[in-house]
Design an enzyme around this catalytic site. Sequence first.
Site, mmCIF file in Angstrom:
data_model
loop_
_atom_site.group_PDB
_atom_site.id
_atom_site.type_symbol
_atom_site.label_atom_id
_atom_site.label_comp_id
_atom_site.label_asym_id
_atom_site.label_seq_id
_atom_site.Cartn_x
_atom_site.Cartn_y
_atom_site.Cartn_z
ATOM 1 N NE ARG A 1 1.426 -5.103 11.262
ATOM 2 C CZ ARG A 1 2.565 -5.210 10.583
ATOM 3 N NH1 ARG A 1 3.536 -5.980 11.020
ATOM 4 N NH2 ARG A 1 2.731 -4.547 9.474
ATOM 5 N NE ARG B 1 -4.922 0.553 9.181
ATOM 6 C CZ ARG B 1 -3.694 0.108 8.970
ATOM 7 N NH1 ARG B 1 -3.356 -1.088 9.355
ATOM 8 N NH2 ARG B 1 -2.803 0.876 8.405
ATOM 9 C CE LYS C 1 -1.879 -1.032 3.781
ATOM 10 N NZ LYS C 1 -1.677 -0.441 5.012
ATOM 11 N NE ARG D 1 7.565 -3.586 6.382
ATOM 12 C CZ ARG D 1 6.285 -3.210 6.317
ATOM 13 N NH1 ARG D 1 5.809 -2.704 5.202
ATOM 14 N NH2 ARG D 1 5.488 -3.355 7.339
ATOM 15 N NE ARG E 1 6.263 -1.253 10.138
ATOM 16 C CZ ARG E 1 5.160 -1.036 9.437
ATOM 17 N NH1 ARG E 1 5.213 -0.339 8.319
ATOM 18 N NH2 ARG E 1 4.005 -1.513 9.847
HETATM 19 P P1 ADP Z 1 0.417 -2.159 8.020
HETATM 20 O O1 ADP Z 1 -0.657 -1.891 7.039
HETATM 21 O O2 ADP Z 1 1.554 -2.924 7.433
HETATM 22 O O3 ADP Z 1 -0.088 -2.757 9.302
HETATM 23 P P2 ADP Z 1 0.723 0.711 8.596
HETATM 24 O O4 ADP Z 1 1.963 1.484 8.460
HETATM 25 O O5 ADP Z 1 -0.413 1.073 7.717
HETATM 26 O O6 ADP Z 1 1.163 -0.796 8.383
HETATM 27 O O7 ADP Z 1 0.216 0.746 10.117
HETATM 28 C C1 ADP Z 1 1.083 0.424 11.186
HETATM 29 C C2 ADP Z 1 0.296 0.410 12.506
HETATM 30 O O8 ADP Z 1 -0.228 1.734 12.770
HETATM 31 C C3 ADP Z 1 -0.916 -0.518 12.562
HETATM 32 O O9 ADP Z 1 -0.588 -1.857 12.872
HETATM 33 C C4 ADP Z 1 -1.739 0.155 13.685
HETATM 34 O O10 ADP Z 1 -1.206 -0.137 14.961
HETATM 35 C C5 ADP Z 1 -1.511 1.635 13.413
HETATM 36 N N1 ADP Z 1 -2.551 2.196 12.516
HETATM 37 C C6 ADP Z 1 -2.359 2.706 11.273
HETATM 38 N N2 ADP Z 1 -3.530 3.114 10.734
HETATM 39 C C7 ADP Z 1 -4.488 2.837 11.653
HETATM 40 C C8 ADP Z 1 -5.901 2.998 11.690
HETATM 41 N N3 ADP Z 1 -6.580 3.519 10.659
HETATM 42 N N4 ADP Z 1 -6.558 2.607 12.798
HETATM 43 C C9 ADP Z 1 -5.910 2.081 13.839
HETATM 44 N N5 ADP Z 1 -4.585 1.883 13.880
HETATM 45 C C10 ADP Z 1 -3.872 2.257 12.798
#
Ligand code: ADP
Length: 190
Positions: free
Chosen positions: A145, A89, A14, A128, A134
């Site tokens: 996740r 989400r 993404k 990654r 990370r």
């Molecule tokens: P990924 O899609 O690989 O999980 P992101 O960088 O999009 O990685 O998100 C990393 C973390 O940030 C998520 O696991 C969550 O803890 C938090 N996060 C990001 N966007 C949201 C959201 N819309 N609602 C709740 N938590 C979020």
Amino acid sequence: MTRMLIVGPPGSGKGTQAARISERLGIVAISTGDIFRANVKAETPLGVEAKQYMDAGDYVPDSVTNRMVRSRLQEPDVQDGFLLDGYPRTIAQVEELDDILASTDQQLDAVLQLTADDDELVSRLLGRAAEDGRTDDTEEVIRHRLNLYHEKTEVVVAKYAERGIVAKVDGIGPVDDVTERIMAVLKDAQ
Ligand code: ADP
């Protein structure tokens, strides 16, 4: 003018694709994950709160995330369009976004769904983790996740599908090919 979302499981690419679409379409990409990570790094109160959830692979609570996005979407640079990466989400976040947009008479043009199967995602994310470490890229947290995505976020996509605005793109293959597939479906959607 384009107002879009990009949705996909962790590891679907993404963030990479969001940066490319944003450049091609000349719209701002907003990644909630990036905003959270920047806050964690700067040790702001928001970052301190978000870190515990992120490290466990959990979603940050809706109230916190919604407040952050509402404020970001009031900034001048997004008035001509935006690409939200990683939000909404949950169904509560969909409702919040509906409300934010309705308050300024705006609506979403498209929801781009990137797909890939779980085994491919786990191997990408473990790769990654080895590269940039990370803290939420351990195998146990990755599986968690992915489960959360299936449980909470697939219904978000279904909700937008009911509105007829979802464009689905296969996220497997070379990054450039995926970008071209995305640009092609976006063109068709117009
Ligand atoms: P990924 O899609 O690989 O999980 P992101 O960088 O999009 O990685 O998100 C990393 C973390 O940030 C998520 O696991 C969550 O803890 C938090 N996060 C990001 N966007 C949201 C959201 N819309 N609602 C709740 N938590 C979020």
